[in-house]
Design a protein around this motif. Sequence first.
Motif, PDB file in Angstrom:
ATOM      1  N   LEU A 199      -8.583  25.445  18.461  1.00 16.83           N
ATOM      2  CA  LEU A 199      -8.494  25.359  19.913  1.00 16.83           C
ATOM      3  C   LEU A 199      -8.398  26.754  20.506  1.00 16.83           C
ATOM      4  O   LEU A 199      -7.987  27.700  19.842  1.00 16.83           O
ATOM      5  N   THR A 200      -8.772  26.863  21.752  1.00 20.00           N
ATOM      6  CA  THR A 200      -8.678  28.143  22.444  1.00 20.00           C
ATOM      7  C   THR A 200      -8.295  27.916  23.896  1.00 20.00           C
ATOM      8  O   THR A 200      -8.555  26.845  24.450  1.00 20.00           O
ATOM      9  N   ASP A 201      -7.665  28.912  24.505  1.00 24.17           N
ATOM     10  CA  ASP A 201      -7.380  28.834  25.939  1.00 24.17           C
ATOM     11  C   ASP A 201      -8.204  29.865  26.705  1.00 24.17           C
ATOM     12  O   ASP A 201      -7.831  30.293  27.794  1.00 24.17           O
ATOM     13  N   THR A 202      -9.335  30.258  26.128  1.00 22.08           N
ATOM     14  CA  THR A 202     -10.242  31.157  26.824  1.00 22.08           C
ATOM     15  C   THR A 202     -10.644  30.555  28.168  1.00 22.08           C
ATOM     16  O   THR A 202     -11.052  29.395  28.238  1.00 22.08           O
ATOM     17  N   GLY A 203     -10.528  31.317  29.231  1.00 24.64           N
ATOM     18  CA  GLY A 203     -10.894  30.843  30.558  1.00 24.64           C
ATOM     19  C   GLY A 203      -9.742  30.251  31.351  1.00 24.64           C
ATOM     20  O   GLY A 203      -9.919  29.886  32.514  1.00 24.64           O
ATOM     21  N   VAL A 204      -8.541  30.156  30.746  1.00 24.42           N
ATOM     22  CA  VAL A 204      -7.380  29.604  31.447  1.00 24.42           C
ATOM     23  C   VAL A 204      -6.609  30.738  32.116  1.00 24.42           C
ATOM     24  O   VAL A 204      -6.228  31.712  31.471  1.00 24.42           O
ATOM     25  N   ASP A 205      -6.371  30.623  33.398  1.00 21.91           N
ATOM     26  CA  ASP A 205      -5.632  31.633  34.163  1.00 21.91           C
ATOM     27  C   ASP A 205      -4.209  31.126  34.396  1.00 21.91           C
ATOM     28  O   ASP A 205      -3.957  30.348  35.317  1.00 21.91           O
ATOM     29  N   TYR A 206      -3.274  31.580  33.566  1.00 18.87           N
ATOM     30  CA  TYR A 206      -1.903  31.088  33.656  1.00 18.87           C
ATOM     31  C   TYR A 206      -1.152  31.620  34.874  1.00 18.87           C
ATOM     32  O   TYR A 206      -0.076  31.121  35.208  1.00 18.87           O
ATOM     33  N   SER A 207      -1.723  32.619  35.530  1.00 20.49           N
ATOM     34  CA  SER A 207      -1.071  33.120  36.747  1.00 20.49           C
ATOM     35  C   SER A 207      -1.120  32.093  37.870  1.00 20.49           C
ATOM     36  O   SER A 207      -0.434  32.231  38.887  1.00 20.49           O
ATOM     37  N   LEU A 208      -1.932  31.036  37.707  1.00 21.33           N
ATOM     38  CA  LEU A 208      -2.034  29.979  38.722  1.00 21.33           C
ATOM     39  C   LEU A 208      -0.896  28.969  38.624  1.00 21.33           C
ATOM     40  O   LEU A 208      -0.778  28.092  39.481  1.00 21.33           O
ATOM     41  N   TRP A 209      -0.055  29.075  37.589  1.00 17.82           N
ATOM     42  CA  TRP A 209       1.113  28.195  37.473  1.00 17.82           C
ATOM     43  C   TRP A 209       2.007  28.416  38.683  1.00 17.82           C
ATOM     44  O   TRP A 209       2.410  29.548  38.977  1.00 17.82           O
ATOM     45  N   ASN A 210       2.327  27.350  39.431  1.00 19.77           N
ATOM     46  CA  ASN A 210       3.023  27.493  40.708  1.00 19.77           C
ATOM     47  C   ASN A 210       4.305  26.669  40.735  1.00 19.77           C
ATOM     48  O   ASN A 210       4.287  25.482  41.101  1.00 19.77           O
ATOM     49  N   PRO A 211       5.436  27.281  40.360  1.00 17.93           N
ATOM     50  CA  PRO A 211       6.705  26.553  40.386  1.00 17.93           C
ATOM     51  C   PRO A 211       7.208  26.270  41.800  1.00 17.93           C
ATOM     52  O   PRO A 211       8.210  25.575  41.981  1.00 17.93           O
ATOM     53  N   ASP A 212       6.521  26.795  42.817  1.00 14.25           N
ATOM     54  CA  ASP A 212       6.907  26.563  44.214  1.00 14.25           C
ATOM     55  C   ASP A 212       6.009  25.526  44.891  1.00 14.25           C
ATOM     56  O   ASP A 212       6.000  25.423  46.123  1.00 14.25           O
ATOM     57  N   HIS A 213       5.278  24.770  44.106  1.00 16.11           N
ATOM     58  CA  HIS A 213       4.372  23.772  44.693  1.00 16.11           C
ATOM     59  C   HIS A 213       5.191  22.760  45.508  1.00 16.11           C
ATOM     60  O   HIS A 213       6.207  22.235  45.037  1.00 16.11           O
ATOM     61  N   PRO A 214       4.793  22.496  46.754  1.00 15.23           N
ATOM     62  CA  PRO A 214       5.586  21.614  47.621  1.00 15.23           C
ATOM     63  C   PRO A 214       5.676  20.170  47.134  1.00 15.23           C
ATOM     64  O   PRO A 214       6.574  19.433  47.551  1.00 15.23           O
ATOM     65  N   SER A 215       4.781  19.755  46.229  1.00 20.18           N
ATOM     66  CA  SER A 215       4.788  18.366  45.755  1.00 20.18           C
ATOM     67  C   SER A 215       5.662  18.154  44.522  1.00 20.18           C
ATOM     68  O   SER A 215       5.741  17.033  44.016  1.00 20.18           O
ATOM     69  N   GLY A 216       6.299  19.222  44.025  1.00 21.94           N
ATOM     70  CA  GLY A 216       7.206  19.054  42.906  1.00 21.94           C
ATOM     71  C   GLY A 216       6.635  19.491  41.563  1.00 21.94           C
ATOM     72  O   GLY A 216       5.493  19.953  41.460  1.00 21.94           O
TER      73      GLY A 216
END
Length: 221
Positions: free
Chosen positions: A36-53
């Motif tokens: 498996l690979t995570d090539t192409g995944v941008d982990y900076s998009l992880w958003n712990p402040d998302h208003p939906s929880g």
Amino acid sequence: MGYLDNSTIVVDAVLTKQGRKLLALGQGLNISYFTLTDTGVDYSLWNPDHPSGSAYYGEAIENLPNLEALPNSAYFMRNNLLSLSRDVKAMPYVTLGTYGIGQAASYTWPDGTAPTLGIPVKLENVAAETVGWQMVVPDSSLIVVGGNWTPAAIGGNIQQYLNEQEISNAVVYEAGGGTDSISIDRVNTTTTRTLILTFISKSTGAYKHFNLTMPRYPLNQ
């Protein structure tokens, strides 16, 4: 290269040259393993402040288009997925001597001399490389590798890479876990030669290139 629409589940299989050869010979692929690979995944998009929880923290990542499979490991699946302890704040990376991230590792042999070159090899951001190392030498006729590095059978992604690049005189050397250096001797050459060595961590897939320049040796030949 292309992108796959992430609105549906897609399995994209692309055969390598070896796979196509086996099919042409009427043989089955007999696939036993996969990676498996995570090539192409941008982990900076992880958003712990998302208003939906919390269920939506990774929504932007999940909505990224998937990269289309490529059969050339020089451009795809260069790094392995691995598990690290929770207190690790940076990914492991390879250093060669004093050269680390963002630094080109290189050495030019002095004119007319052939000393043994020693290169410290280390995996940073973890305790050590516990599984072992691989080193790809594209032309084994130019150097002699010493220490506990021994020639190994070539297969997997490395074999695929060498086939795609049409490198026919290559040797892959391996060293066990805990190895922290390598010694290299050059051979006689009638002209200046260059060589790019690639060091690969077997536990993480992290890699680093080392550029060797070898002027004519000895000078009177």
